[in-house]
Scaffold this motif. Structure first.
Motif, short mmCIF file in Angstrom:
data_model
loop_
_atom_site.label_atom_id
_atom_site.label_comp_id
_atom_site.label_asym_id
_atom_site.label_seq_id
_atom_site.Cartn_x
_atom_site.Cartn_y
_atom_site.Cartn_z
N ALA A 91 42.74 48.05 46.61
CA ALA A 91 44.20 47.93 46.55
C ALA A 91 44.63 46.73 45.71
O ALA A 91 45.75 46.25 45.85
N ALA A 92 43.76 46.25 44.83
CA ALA A 92 44.08 45.02 44.10
C ALA A 92 44.69 45.29 42.73
O ALA A 92 44.36 46.28 42.08
N ASP A 93 45.57 44.39 42.31
CA ASP A 93 46.14 44.45 40.96
C ASP A 93 45.20 43.79 39.96
O ASP A 93 45.24 44.10 38.77
N ALA A 94 44.39 42.84 40.44
CA ALA A 94 43.46 42.15 39.53
C ALA A 94 42.23 41.72 40.31
O ALA A 94 42.32 41.39 41.50
N VAL A 95 41.09 41.73 39.64
CA VAL A 95 39.84 41.28 40.23
C VAL A 95 39.18 40.33 39.23
O VAL A 95 39.02 40.68 38.06
N VAL A 96 38.83 39.13 39.70
CA VAL A 96 38.13 38.18 38.84
C VAL A 96 36.77 37.88 39.44
O VAL A 96 36.66 37.34 40.54
N MET A 97 35.72 38.24 38.71
CA MET A 97 34.35 38.04 39.19
C MET A 97 33.83 36.71 38.66
O MET A 97 33.12 36.65 37.65
N ARG A 141 37.39 54.87 37.82
CA ARG A 141 38.69 55.26 37.28
C ARG A 141 39.84 55.07 38.28
O ARG A 141 40.99 54.95 37.88
N SER A 142 39.51 55.00 39.59
CA SER A 142 40.58 54.77 40.56
C SER A 142 41.17 53.37 40.41
O SER A 142 42.23 53.08 40.96
N ARG A 143 40.47 52.50 39.69
CA ARG A 143 40.99 51.15 39.47
C ARG A 143 41.54 50.98 38.05
O ARG A 143 41.69 49.87 37.56
N ALA A 144 41.86 52.08 37.39
CA ALA A 144 42.23 52.02 35.97
C ALA A 144 43.44 51.12 35.71
O ALA A 144 43.57 50.56 34.62
N ASP A 145 44.33 50.96 36.70
CA ASP A 145 45.53 50.16 36.50
C ASP A 145 45.33 48.68 36.80
O ASP A 145 46.22 47.87 36.56
N SER A 146 44.19 48.32 37.38
CA SER A 146 44.00 46.91 37.70
C SER A 146 43.33 46.20 36.53
O SER A 146 42.61 46.80 35.73
N VAL A 147 43.60 44.90 36.45
CA VAL A 147 43.02 44.08 35.38
C VAL A 147 41.75 43.45 35.92
O VAL A 147 41.77 42.77 36.96
N ILE A 148 40.63 43.68 35.25
CA ILE A 148 39.34 43.22 35.75
C ILE A 148 38.73 42.20 34.79
O ILE A 148 38.67 42.44 33.58
N VAL A 149 38.34 41.08 35.37
CA VAL A 149 37.89 39.93 34.57
C VAL A 149 36.47 39.55 34.96
O VAL A 149 36.15 39.40 36.14
N ASP A 222 47.41 33.62 33.13
CA ASP A 222 48.38 33.97 32.07
C ASP A 222 47.94 35.26 31.38
O ASP A 222 48.76 36.16 31.13
N GLU A 223 46.65 35.34 31.05
CA GLU A 223 46.14 36.52 30.33
C GLU A 223 46.14 37.75 31.22
O GLU A 223 46.40 38.86 30.75
N VAL A 224 45.82 37.57 32.50
CA VAL A 224 45.88 38.69 33.45
C VAL A 224 47.33 39.16 33.58
O VAL A 224 47.63 40.35 33.49
N SER A 225 48.22 38.21 33.80
CA SER A 225 49.63 38.51 34.07
C SER A 225 50.24 39.36 32.97
O SER A 225 50.95 40.34 33.24
N ARG A 226 49.95 39.02 31.71
CA ARG A 226 50.57 39.76 30.60
C ARG A 226 49.99 41.18 30.47
O ARG A 226 50.54 42.01 29.76
N ARG A 227 48.87 41.46 31.14
CA ARG A 227 48.26 42.79 31.07
C ARG A 227 48.55 43.64 32.31
O ARG A 227 48.12 44.81 32.36
#
Ligand code: CTP
Ligand code: CA
Length: 231
Positions: A91-97, A141-149, A222-227
């Protein structure tokens, strides 16, 4: 911005950050591990919370205090890290590993403490490869809308420069952004500062000058936010 009150550009967003280094047990008291301190991941969690995000921090063997206002999930092994990241990131909008998962684990884990042999012979350790968490969540693909770093600490070699290798790794992982540290000159482990280049799957290259891990964390958000998709 750098000065003044933090913006709330991540308000209403749920972000997941992994931090630290995993341990792979040989027996109940011994493990293979790495020197990741968790400082960068904790700085990312703190920065996201300051910008209004709901933050889940998945911490592998980190000895730092829990950041205020952040949900902390503690894990030890790469398998546990994988399960925690996969569950939290649904359920995340972004994931940073930002974590350093051990690439390999001992094939066999002894239930009892390993003893020295009477004949003085040393045991051999055989290893199996661990799952690639970043690749798994990036290609789901279920996470296609989240930004992954992802993060990569690289040294150049005969096959290419640091940035050449990092571009290849970005493509192989399938994530949206890769934060690249050039570690040719020595270790960054446990250091308060960092210097990086952020590569985007969209072709972006963002140079981040030498500075605090908190400053790097804010440039990453900043980079995540703009995406992030709007609306
Ligand atoms: N990573 C991961 N799962 C793994 C290994 C790495 O999710 N089993 C993530 C790390 O958290 C990091 C990124 O992948 O964000 C890059 O890690 P790195 O160790 O550079 O990648 P590897 O694919 O393990 O490549 P290498 O052989 O260079 O170690
Ligand atoms: Ca690795």
């Amino acid at each position: 911005g750098a000065a003044g009150a933090p913006s709330a550009d991540l308000a209403g967003r749920h972000v997941v950050v992994s931090a630290g280094g995993t341990r792979e047990y040989l027996d109940p008291v011994r493990f293979l591990g790495n020197r990741s301190s968790g400082l960068q991941g904790y700085a990312l969690a703190r920065a996201a919370a300051a910008r209004g995000a709901e933050v889940t921090l998945i911490a592998a063997n980190v000895t730092l205090a829990d950041p205020a206002g952040v949900k902390v999930v503690r894990v030890e092994t790469t398998a546990q890290l994988r399960d925690a990241v996969v569950a939290a990131s649904l359920a995340a909008d972004a994931v940073v590993m930002a974590a350093a998962p051990a690439d390999f684990r001992p094939t066999d884990v002894s239930d009892a403490k390993i003893k020295k042999a009477a004949d003085g012979s040393a045991p051999a350790i055989t290893l199996a490869q661990n799952p690639d968490i970043l690749h798994e969540i990036s290609t789901d693909r279920s996470r296609a809308d989240s930004v992954i770093v992802g993060f990569a600490a690289e040294t150049g070699d005969d096959t290419g420069s640091v940035l050449d290798l990092a571009r290849v790794k970005l493509a192989r992982k399938g994530c949206d952004l890769l934060v690249v540290n050039d570690v040719s000159g020595g270790a960054v482990f446990g250091s308060a500062d960092n210097e990086a280049v952020i590569l985007g799957a969209d072709g972006a290259t963002v140079d981040v000058p030498h500075g605090s891990k908190s400053a790097l964390a804010h440039v990453i958000w900043d980079e995540v936010s703009r995406r992030l998709p709007t609306g």
